[in-house]
Design a protein around this motif. Sequence first.
Motif, mmCIF file in Angstrom:
data_model
loop_
_atom_site.group_PDB
_atom_site.id
_atom_site.type_symbol
_atom_site.label_atom_id
_atom_site.label_comp_id
_atom_site.label_asym_id
_atom_site.label_seq_id
_atom_site.Cartn_x
_atom_site.Cartn_y
_atom_site.Cartn_z
ATOM 1 N N GLY A 99 7.101 -15.228 7.698
ATOM 2 C CA GLY A 99 7.193 -15.514 9.126
ATOM 3 C C GLY A 99 7.227 -14.328 10.069
ATOM 4 O O GLY A 99 7.380 -14.511 11.280
ATOM 5 N N ALA A 100 7.079 -13.093 9.533
ATOM 6 C CA ALA A 100 6.998 -11.947 10.452
ATOM 7 C C ALA A 100 5.664 -12.013 11.193
ATOM 8 O O ALA A 100 4.648 -12.375 10.607
ATOM 9 N N SER A 101 5.674 -11.675 12.487
ATOM 10 C CA SER A 101 4.415 -11.739 13.235
ATOM 11 C C SER A 101 3.699 -10.395 13.241
ATOM 12 O O SER A 101 2.517 -10.310 13.587
ATOM 13 N N CYS A 102 4.417 -9.348 12.881
ATOM 14 C CA CYS A 102 3.829 -8.001 12.901
ATOM 15 C C CYS A 102 4.346 -7.218 11.693
ATOM 16 O O CYS A 102 5.542 -6.950 11.597
ATOM 17 N N VAL A 103 3.455 -6.907 10.768
ATOM 18 C CA VAL A 103 3.857 -6.135 9.581
ATOM 19 C C VAL A 103 3.024 -4.857 9.547
ATOM 20 O O VAL A 103 1.794 -4.905 9.698
ATOM 21 N N VAL A 104 3.692 -3.719 9.386
ATOM 22 C CA VAL A 104 3.004 -2.427 9.324
ATOM 23 C C VAL A 104 3.465 -1.742 8.042
ATOM 24 O O VAL A 104 4.657 -1.475 7.871
ATOM 25 N N VAL A 105 2.507 -1.498 7.120
ATOM 26 C CA VAL A 105 2.862 -0.933 5.814
ATOM 27 C C VAL A 105 2.564 0.566 5.817
ATOM 28 O O VAL A 105 1.403 0.988 5.894
ATOM 29 N N LYS A 106 3.634 1.349 5.727
ATOM 30 C CA LYS A 106 3.505 2.818 5.665
ATOM 31 C C LYS A 106 3.189 3.205 4.222
ATOM 32 O O LYS A 106 3.606 2.529 3.295
ATOM 33 N N ASN A 107 2.528 4.318 4.058
ATOM 34 C CA ASN A 107 2.164 4.705 2.683
ATOM 35 C C ASN A 107 2.004 6.214 2.586
ATOM 36 O O ASN A 107 0.948 6.713 2.190
ATOM 37 N N GLY A 108 3.027 6.962 2.975
ATOM 38 C CA GLY A 108 2.960 8.432 2.909
ATOM 39 C C GLY A 108 1.736 8.928 3.664
ATOM 40 O O GLY A 108 1.457 8.450 4.769
ATOM 41 N N PRO A 109 0.961 9.864 3.062
ATOM 42 C CA PRO A 109 -0.227 10.369 3.761
ATOM 43 C C PRO A 109 -1.429 9.415 3.681
ATOM 44 O O PRO A 109 -2.478 9.692 4.268
ATOM 45 N N ALA A 110 -1.284 8.300 2.959
ATOM 46 C CA ALA A 110 -2.390 7.320 2.848
ATOM 47 C C ALA A 110 -2.413 6.425 4.095
ATOM 48 O O ALA A 110 -1.437 6.367 4.849
ATOM 49 N N PRO A 111 -3.540 5.717 4.328
ATOM 50 C CA PRO A 111 -3.667 4.917 5.558
ATOM 51 C C PRO A 111 -2.556 3.880 5.724
ATOM 52 O O PRO A 111 -2.013 3.366 4.746
ATOM 53 N N VAL A 112 -2.249 3.587 6.974
ATOM 54 C CA VAL A 112 -1.275 2.553 7.341
ATOM 55 C C VAL A 112 -2.041 1.242 7.497
ATOM 56 O O VAL A 112 -3.076 1.199 8.169
ATOM 57 N N LEU A 113 -1.522 0.187 6.861
ATOM 58 C CA LEU A 113 -2.155 -1.129 6.929
ATOM 59 C C LEU A 113 -1.335 -2.013 7.855
ATOM 60 O O LEU A 113 -0.105 -2.001 7.768
ATOM 61 N N TYR A 114 -1.979 -2.770 8.724
ATOM 62 C CA TYR A 114 -1.195 -3.597 9.642
ATOM 63 C C TYR A 114 -1.833 -4.955 9.891
ATOM 64 O O TYR A 114 -3.054 -5.130 9.778
ATOM 65 N N PRO B 95 7.711 -1.898 6.228
ATOM 66 C CA PRO B 95 7.981 -1.425 4.870
ATOM 67 C C PRO B 95 7.215 -0.140 4.513
ATOM 68 O O PRO B 95 6.203 0.180 5.132
ATOM 69 N N SER B 96 7.709 0.548 3.484
ATOM 70 C CA SER B 96 6.977 1.687 2.900
ATOM 71 C C SER B 96 6.452 1.237 1.539
ATOM 72 O O SER B 96 7.235 0.808 0.681
ATOM 73 N N TYR B 97 5.136 1.368 1.350
ATOM 74 C CA TYR B 97 4.501 0.745 0.177
ATOM 75 C C TYR B 97 5.081 1.235 -1.151
ATOM 76 O O TYR B 97 5.291 0.439 -2.072
ATOM 77 N N GLU B 98 5.344 2.534 -1.267
ATOM 78 C CA GLU B 98 5.794 3.065 -2.556
ATOM 79 C C GLU B 98 7.046 2.339 -3.057
ATOM 80 O O GLU B 98 7.129 1.930 -4.215
ATOM 81 N N ASP B 99 8.023 2.152 -2.159
ATOM 82 C CA ASP B 99 9.262 1.447 -2.536
ATOM 83 C C ASP B 99 8.976 -0.013 -2.853
ATOM 84 O O ASP B 99 9.533 -0.592 -3.784
ATOM 85 N N GLU B 100 8.117 -0.629 -2.050
ATOM 86 C CA GLU B 100 7.830 -2.062 -2.215
ATOM 87 C C GLU B 100 7.126 -2.304 -3.555
ATOM 88 O O GLU B 100 7.399 -3.289 -4.236
ATOM 89 N N ALA B 101 6.228 -1.387 -3.930
ATOM 90 C CA ALA B 101 5.533 -1.521 -5.221
ATOM 91 C C ALA B 101 6.553 -1.407 -6.353
ATOM 92 O O ALA B 101 6.517 -2.159 -7.325
ATOM 93 N N ASP B 102 7.499 -0.475 -6.206
ATOM 94 C CA ASP B 102 8.500 -0.272 -7.260
ATOM 95 C C ASP B 102 9.377 -1.499 -7.453
ATOM 96 O O ASP B 102 9.691 -1.864 -8.572
ATOM 97 N N TRP B 103 9.832 -2.107 -6.381
ATOM 98 C CA TRP B 103 10.900 -3.117 -6.496
ATOM 99 C C TRP B 103 10.437 -4.540 -6.299
ATOM 100 O O TRP B 103 11.102 -5.482 -6.728
ATOM 101 N N PHE B 104 9.288 -4.732 -5.644
ATOM 102 C CA PHE B 104 8.737 -6.093 -5.540
ATOM 103 C C PHE B 104 7.514 -6.259 -6.441
ATOM 104 O O PHE B 104 6.980 -7.349 -6.574
ATOM 105 N N GLY B 105 7.035 -5.144 -6.999
ATOM 106 C CA GLY B 105 5.880 -5.219 -7.899
ATOM 107 C C GLY B 105 4.562 -5.471 -7.186
ATOM 108 O O GLY B 105 3.608 -5.951 -7.805
ATOM 109 N N ASP B 106 4.474 -5.156 -5.891
ATOM 110 C CA ASP B 106 3.211 -5.364 -5.165
ATOM 111 C C ASP B 106 2.123 -4.454 -5.752
ATOM 112 O O ASP B 106 2.341 -3.257 -5.923
ATOM 113 N N ALA B 107 0.956 -5.044 -6.019
ATOM 114 C CA ALA B 107 -0.123 -4.263 -6.634
ATOM 115 C C ALA B 107 -0.872 -3.415 -5.611
ATOM 116 O O ALA B 107 -1.481 -2.402 -5.957
ATOM 117 N N THR B 108 -0.841 -3.842 -4.347
ATOM 118 C CA THR B 108 -1.572 -3.131 -3.287
ATOM 119 C C THR B 108 -0.758 -3.204 -1.981
ATOM 120 O O THR B 108 0.079 -4.105 -1.825
#
Length: 303
Positions: free
Chosen positions: A216-231, A191-204
Motif C-alpha cells: 500500500g505504499a504510494s511511493c517506493v524508492v529503492v537505493k542501491n549504493g552506486p547502482a541506479p535508484v529504482l522508483y 529501502p536500501s536494496y542490499e539489506d532488503e536482498a539479505d533479509w527479505f531475499g529479494d532477487a532484484t
Amino acid sequence: MRVLAIGECMAELAPAETAGRFALGFAGDTFNTAWYLTKIMPTAEVSYFTAIGTDTLSQDLKNFMDASGLQSKHVQIIPDRTLGLYMITLTDGERSFTYWRGQSAARALAADPEALIKAMDAADLIYFSGITLAILDQASKDTLVAAARAARAAGKTIAFDPNLRPRLWTSTDRMTETIMEAAAVSDIVLPSYEDEADWFGDATPGGTLQRYLDVGASCVVVKNGPAPVLYSCDGAQGEIAITPVESVVDTTAAGDSFNAGLLAGRAATQDIAKGIASGAALARWVVSNKGALVPMDAFTLPV
Ligand code: AMP
C-alpha cells in the motif's frame, strides 16, 4: 512544511587525530536525516521526537539541536535514563562500532501515546525507520505504528526507511513482519536494496519495489549504493543513474542523507525524479566527507 522525525540520537565517540583520543558527536539514522533537512530546507520547521535524560550529555544533545536549528520541543525527558552511546574504532582503516544503547532514554520514546499523537498532529510529514521500531518494546512498537496509521488517515504524509538491523531485533522474522506492518501505514518507503536482498531475499531491486507497493505504499524508492535508484511514485516509474564517487571517504549516513535530499527535493518540486536527483547529490557529498554529519557550507541542492 512541518516535519517530524522520530527516533534515537546517540552520543558518538569517533577516533581523534591522536591515537587513543576520541571526539564526542551526536548521530543516529533518523536524527541524521532531520539534521540534513534543517540544512537544505531552511524554510521548513523540522522537529525531532525522542527521549533523553536530565544529565549533562543529554543537555549537550539538546544544545546541539538548538544550535543546528532542529526543534527540540518534542524531546521528552526521562530522569533516570541517558543517551545511548557508540564508539568507532579503526583497525587498518576499517571502522567497527561498539554500542551501549540497551537502556537509552530513546527506548521509551513512545511510552506516552498522547505525546506522540500531539507531535504528529502538528506535522505535515512524519519520518521514522526500522531502527526507531527496533529499539522499542512491543507495546511501543504497536503504539507508533497505530499513531502513524491514524496520522496517514488524517492526511499527513508518512515516510519510512526500513533500515534493517537484525542485531537490534529478537528475531529476523519479527523484524521482517514489523517492517512490513510499518510499510503498510506509510506513503513513502525508502529501502536500501542490499539489506532488503539479505533479509527479505529479494532477487532484484524490482522485487523490493513491488513488495512495498503491494502493501500500500504510494511511493517506493529503492537505493542501491552506486547502482541506479529504482522508483515507482504516484504513477511515475523509472530508474535514475547515480554518478559514483571515485574515492569514497566514509559511507556513514549515505542513506539517511539521501532520504533528506529526496524529501526536500520532492517537497520543493512535486517531482520525484528531481527529488531523487537531490537525494543522490546530497548522499554523494556525504560519502565524499568524513562522519555522519558533514560540513554543509559548500553544498547546494541541485533544484
Ligand atoms: P545505500 O544505502 O548504500 O544504497 O546508498 C544510499 C545512497 O547513497 C545511494 O542511493 C547513492 O545515492 C548514494 N551512494 C552510496 N554509495 C555511493 C557511491 N559510491 N557513489 C555515489 N553515491 C553513492
